[in-house]
Design an enzyme around this catalytic site. Structure first.
Site, PDB file in Angstrom:
ATOM      1  N   GLU A  39       0.858  -1.194   0.000  1.00 47.50           N
ATOM      2  CA  GLU A  39       0.000   0.000   0.000  1.00 47.50           C
ATOM      3  C   GLU A  39       0.888   1.234   0.000  1.00 47.50           C
ATOM      4  OE1 GLU A  39      -3.278   1.118  -0.098  1.00 47.50           O
ATOM      5  OE2 GLU A  39      -2.344   3.076   0.189  1.00 47.50           O
TER       6      GLU A  39
ATOM      7  N   ARG B 263     -17.423   3.492   6.261  1.00 42.49           N
ATOM      8  CA  ARG B 263     -16.369   2.941   5.426  1.00 42.49           C
ATOM      9  C   ARG B 263     -15.139   2.543   6.254  1.00 42.49           C
ATOM     10  NH1 ARG B 263     -15.271   4.067  -0.174  1.00 42.49           N
ATOM     11  NH2 ARG B 263     -17.386   4.710  -0.446  1.00 42.49           N
TER      12      ARG B 263
ATOM     13  N   TYR C  65     -28.531   8.318   5.440  1.00 48.14           N
ATOM     14  CA  TYR C  65     -28.871   7.118   6.213  1.00 48.14           C
ATOM     15  C   TYR C  65     -28.044   7.091   7.491  1.00 48.14           C
ATOM     16  CZ  TYR C  65     -24.925   5.526   3.237  1.00 48.14           C
ATOM     17  OH  TYR C  65     -23.741   5.425   2.541  1.00 48.14           O
TER      18      TYR C  65
ATOM     19  N   ASP D 152     -12.115  -1.349  -8.280  1.00 42.94           N
ATOM     20  CA  ASP D 152     -12.217  -0.147  -9.118  1.00 42.94           C
ATOM     21  C   ASP D 152     -11.177  -0.110 -10.237  1.00 42.94           C
ATOM     22  OD1 ASP D 152     -14.367   0.816  -7.742  1.00 42.94           O
ATOM     23  OD2 ASP D 152     -13.411   2.670  -7.065  1.00 42.94           O
TER      24      ASP D 152
HETATM   25  C1  LIG Z   1     -19.629   9.058  -3.381  1.00 45.94           C
HETATM   26  C2  LIG Z   1     -19.380   7.572  -3.406  1.00 45.94           C
HETATM   27  C3  LIG Z   1     -20.273   6.726  -2.738  1.00 45.94           C
HETATM   28  C4  LIG Z   1     -20.064   5.341  -2.778  1.00 45.94           C
HETATM   29  N1  LIG Z   1     -20.961   4.529  -2.136  1.00 45.94           N
HETATM   30  C5  LIG Z   1     -20.785   3.194  -2.185  1.00 45.94           C
HETATM   31  C6  LIG Z   1     -21.712   2.325  -1.518  1.00 45.94           C
HETATM   32  O1  LIG Z   1     -22.658   2.781  -0.862  1.00 45.94           O
HETATM   33  N2  LIG Z   1     -21.504   0.983  -1.612  1.00 45.94           N
HETATM   34  C7  LIG Z   1     -20.461   0.449  -2.317  1.00 45.94           C
HETATM   35  O2  LIG Z   1     -20.326  -0.792  -2.366  1.00 45.94           O
HETATM   36  N3  LIG Z   1     -19.575   1.255  -2.959  1.00 45.94           N
HETATM   37  C8  LIG Z   1     -19.714   2.591  -2.908  1.00 45.94           C
HETATM   38  N4  LIG Z   1     -18.817   3.412  -3.555  1.00 45.94           N
HETATM   39  C9  LIG Z   1     -17.726   2.798  -4.358  1.00 45.94           C
HETATM   40  C10 LIG Z   1     -16.544   2.370  -3.500  1.00 45.94           C
HETATM   41  O3  LIG Z   1     -16.098   3.448  -2.722  1.00 45.94           O
HETATM   42  C11 LIG Z   1     -15.401   1.882  -4.379  1.00 45.94           C
HETATM   43  O4  LIG Z   1     -15.881   1.061  -5.401  1.00 45.94           O
HETATM   44  C12 LIG Z   1     -14.394   1.089  -3.555  1.00 45.94           C
HETATM   45  O5  LIG Z   1     -13.900   1.863  -2.489  1.00 45.94           O
HETATM   46  C13 LIG Z   1     -13.227   0.605  -4.426  1.00 45.94           C
HETATM   47  O6  LIG Z   1     -12.317  -0.088  -3.647  1.00 45.94           O
HETATM   48  P1  LIG Z   1     -10.879  -0.477  -4.251  1.00 45.94           P
HETATM   49  O7  LIG Z   1     -10.179  -1.194  -3.139  1.00 45.94           O
HETATM   50  O8  LIG Z   1     -11.049  -1.161  -5.558  1.00 45.94           O
HETATM   51  O9  LIG Z   1     -10.160   0.901  -4.568  1.00 45.94           O
HETATM   52  P2  LIG Z   1      -9.659   2.075  -3.547  1.00 45.94           P
HETATM   53  O10 LIG Z   1     -10.592   2.194  -2.389  1.00 45.94           O
HETATM   54  O11 LIG Z   1      -9.450   3.247  -4.401  1.00 45.94           O
HETATM   55  O12 LIG Z   1      -8.285   1.512  -3.005  1.00 45.94           O
HETATM   56  C14 LIG Z   1      -7.119   1.540  -3.776  1.00 45.94           C
HETATM   57  C15 LIG Z   1      -5.919   1.495  -2.835  1.00 45.94           C
HETATM   58  O13 LIG Z   1      -4.735   1.328  -3.609  1.00 45.94           O
HETATM   59  C16 LIG Z   1      -3.736   2.211  -3.142  1.00 45.94           C
HETATM   60  N5  LIG Z   1      -2.839   2.472  -4.285  1.00 45.94           N
HETATM   61  C17 LIG Z   1      -3.132   3.144  -5.427  1.00 45.94           C
HETATM   62  N6  LIG Z   1      -2.082   3.136  -6.259  1.00 45.94           N
HETATM   63  C18 LIG Z   1      -1.099   2.438  -5.633  1.00 45.94           C
HETATM   64  C19 LIG Z   1       0.229   2.083  -5.999  1.00 45.94           C
HETATM   65  N7  LIG Z   1       0.752   2.438  -7.182  1.00 45.94           N
HETATM   66  N8  LIG Z   1       0.970   1.354  -5.129  1.00 45.94           N
HETATM   67  C20 LIG Z   1       0.445   0.972  -3.926  1.00 45.94           C
HETATM   68  N9  LIG Z   1      -0.813   1.291  -3.532  1.00 45.94           N
HETATM   69  C21 LIG Z   1      -1.573   2.005  -4.383  1.00 45.94           C
HETATM   70  C22 LIG Z   1      -4.512   3.435  -2.674  1.00 45.94           C
HETATM   71  O14 LIG Z   1      -3.763   4.203  -1.750  1.00 45.94           O
HETATM   72  C23 LIG Z   1      -5.732   2.773  -2.029  1.00 45.94           C
HETATM   73  O15 LIG Z   1      -5.500   2.437  -0.679  1.00 45.94           O
HETATM   74  C24 LIG Z   1     -18.978   4.798  -3.513  1.00 45.94           C
HETATM   75  C25 LIG Z   1     -18.063   5.663  -4.153  1.00 45.94           C
HETATM   76  C26 LIG Z   1     -18.256   7.028  -4.094  1.00 45.94           C
HETATM   77  C27 LIG Z   1     -17.281   7.923  -4.802  1.00 45.94           C
END
Ligand SMILES: Cc1cc2nc3c(=O)[nH]c(=O)nc-3n(C[C@H](O)[C@H](O)[C@H](O)COP(=O)(O)OP(=O)(O)OC[C@H]3O[C@@H](n4cnc5c(N)ncnc54)[C@H](O)[C@@H]3O)c2cc1C
Length: 408
Positions: A36, A110, A219, A296
């Site tokens: 991370e 979260r 909520y 994502d």
């Molecule tokens: C307004 C909003 C409301 C939302 N509401 C919901 C909801 O109600 N329910 C739901 O299921 N989802 C919801 N989401 C979607 C959800 O937040 C995301 O889909 C989810 O957090 C994605 O998780 P992730 O682990 O794929 O990516 P991220 O949470 O973006 O995690 C990526 C991680 O990788 C790290 N990283 C990045 N690049 C590097 C690198 N080169 N080297 C090392 N580390 C790196 C970052 O620091 C981060 O910790 C919402 C999103 C938004 C914007």
């Protein structure tokens, strides 16, 4: 417990997707080295909705009891008209819903969800968590991967899972399709103590006030102690960048014609945090031999179905199932199977989320049609409409191995 492969899977990113992946792989007996870039593991942001399909996954990962302790279980999903304050429709989340889908619908902070996952990972002897490691690239051979970091380290892995979010470095190497799509929508989010909300405006439901090119959703969180609000609207400010403290003037200007209840709720907030909302058209290039995308980085979606993190958690469970059923030589085809299994479902969430955005933000004739279409929509028809999503996915394998590790 038997370690199937001594070389760990390298997971890039310690968000909800990366942590769920580390946990899921470790439950399946696969060692993990998670990298991370941040100095510590944390989640910025507010509340998150967790559908029954995701609760099923959290159960498979062995953390459901902890989640239940800190979650809130809303009574309904309710759509209100933000202009005249009228009720449009509600989906009852009570016993019939829970019986239909096997798990309740929850809301959770979260940071609370993330912390549960981090704690479970930290407790596993198969997971190594490393912070302040920014991954810059990788090489792969037929036998494994070598992951490069900004510090100059080269981290060996049996596979590389890019769970590095919407601005994924791994995606850039693997697909190279540039920046995610700008939607022009931005979100302002805030969490307040429940006691700061006027009693007559507190609600035990997920409530979405839908207006022209905008909505306010709210909520309760954390057993009802907190009140989460998210205001979304079409804006010109999206070019300024993501995740900054926003200037609420634009927000209040956009919401100027809304019902007094909505205005009162918005007025309760002094400091809003802004998110620029982006997604991508579905693209099935998630894997290249021993490298795969997850969460994502693979399928960034708009939040209108509240399923982005949920899809990442489902990805994690499927990935562990396919990888644990493969021999070291079969890893590339296991990753391919994982991507193939996940592509249609995540694409449906991405595309349906866009449609939900249009539905929520309808104006003029579309707003009238929305009202009439949903006026006689029963909870039963809602259950049917959402069955493809909330029925969830097969957890066989993940659940079995989770029990195995608990016993071990
Ligand atoms: C307004 C909003 C409301 C939302 N509401 C919901 C909801 O109600 N329910 C739901 O299921 N989802 C919801 N989401 C979607 C959800 O937040 C995301 O889909 C989810 O957090 C994605 O998780 P992730 O682990 O794929 O990516 P991220 O949470 O973006 O995690 C990526 C991680 O990788 C790290 N990283 C990045 N690049 C590097 C690198 N080169 N080297 C090392 N580390 C790196 C970052 O620091 C981060 O910790 C919402 C999103 C938004 C914007």
């Amino acid at each position: 417990m038997e370690r199937k492969d001594q070389t760990p899977a390298v997971v890039v990113g310690g968000g909800i997707g990366g942590m769920a992946t580390a946990l899921s792989l470790s439950r399946a007996g696969i060692p993990v080295h998670l990298l991370e870039r941040a100095a510590e593991f944390s989640e910025v942001g507010a509340g998150i909705q967790v559908g029954p399909n995701v609760m099923r996954m959290l159960d498979a990962l062995g953390v459901l009891a902890e989640i239940r302790e800190i979650a809130f279980f809303p009574r309904t999903l309710t759509l209100m008209d933000a202009l005249d304050g009228s009720h449009v429709t509600s989906v009852d989340l009570g016993p019939a819903f829970v019986e239909r889908f096997g798990y309740p619908y929850a809301t959770i902070h979260r940071a609370d969800l993330h912390e549960v996952l981090v704690r479970a990972c930290a407790a596993s002897p198969l997971v190594r968590l490393e912070t302040e490691q920014t991954v810059t690239g990788y090489d792969q051979t037929n036998d494994g991967v070598l992951v490069r970091t900004a510090r100059g380290d080269e981290v060996p892995g049996s596979v590389l899972i890019g769970a590095d979010g919407i601005w994924s470095t791994i995606r850039e190497s693997l697909v190279g399709d540039g920046e995610p799509r700008i939607t022009g929508h931005i979100a302002y989010r805030a969490v307040l103590p429940m006691t700061e909300i006027p009693e007559d405006l507190r609600s035990d439901s997920v409530v979405l006030w839908a207006g022209p090119n905008l909505h306010l959703a709210h909520y309760p969180l954390r057993r009802g102690e907190l009140f989460n609000m998210g205001a979304i609207f079409h804006s010109d400010r999206f070019l300024e960048g993501a995740d900054v403290y926003g200037d609420p003037d634009e927000l209040h200007a956009k919401f100027s014609g809304v019902h007094p209840n909505v205005a009162t709720l918005l007025g309760k907030i002094e400091e809003w945090r802004m998110w620029v909302l982006r997604d991508r058209d579905p693209d099935d290039r998630w894997t290249d031999r021993r490298v795969a995308l997850l969460g994502d980085s693979a399928h960034p979606t708009l939040q209108y179905m509240a399923q982005g993190a949920g899809m990442a958690i489902e990805d994690a469970v499927v990935l562990a199932r396919t990888l644990s059923a493969s021999t070291p030589g079969e890893v590339p085809s296991a990753l391919h199977d994982y991507a193939e299994e996940r592509f249609s479902r995540t694409s449906r969430v991405t595309l349906t989320s866009r449609l939900f955005g249009q539905l929520f933000h309808a104006s003029g004739a579309e707003r009238v049609v929305r009202r009439d279409m949903l006026a006689h929509w029963s909870s039963q028809s809602a259950h049917q409409s959402f069955a493809w999503l909330y029925d969830g996915i097969d957890v066989v394998g993940a659940r079995a191995t989770s029990t195995e590790e608990t016993v071990a």
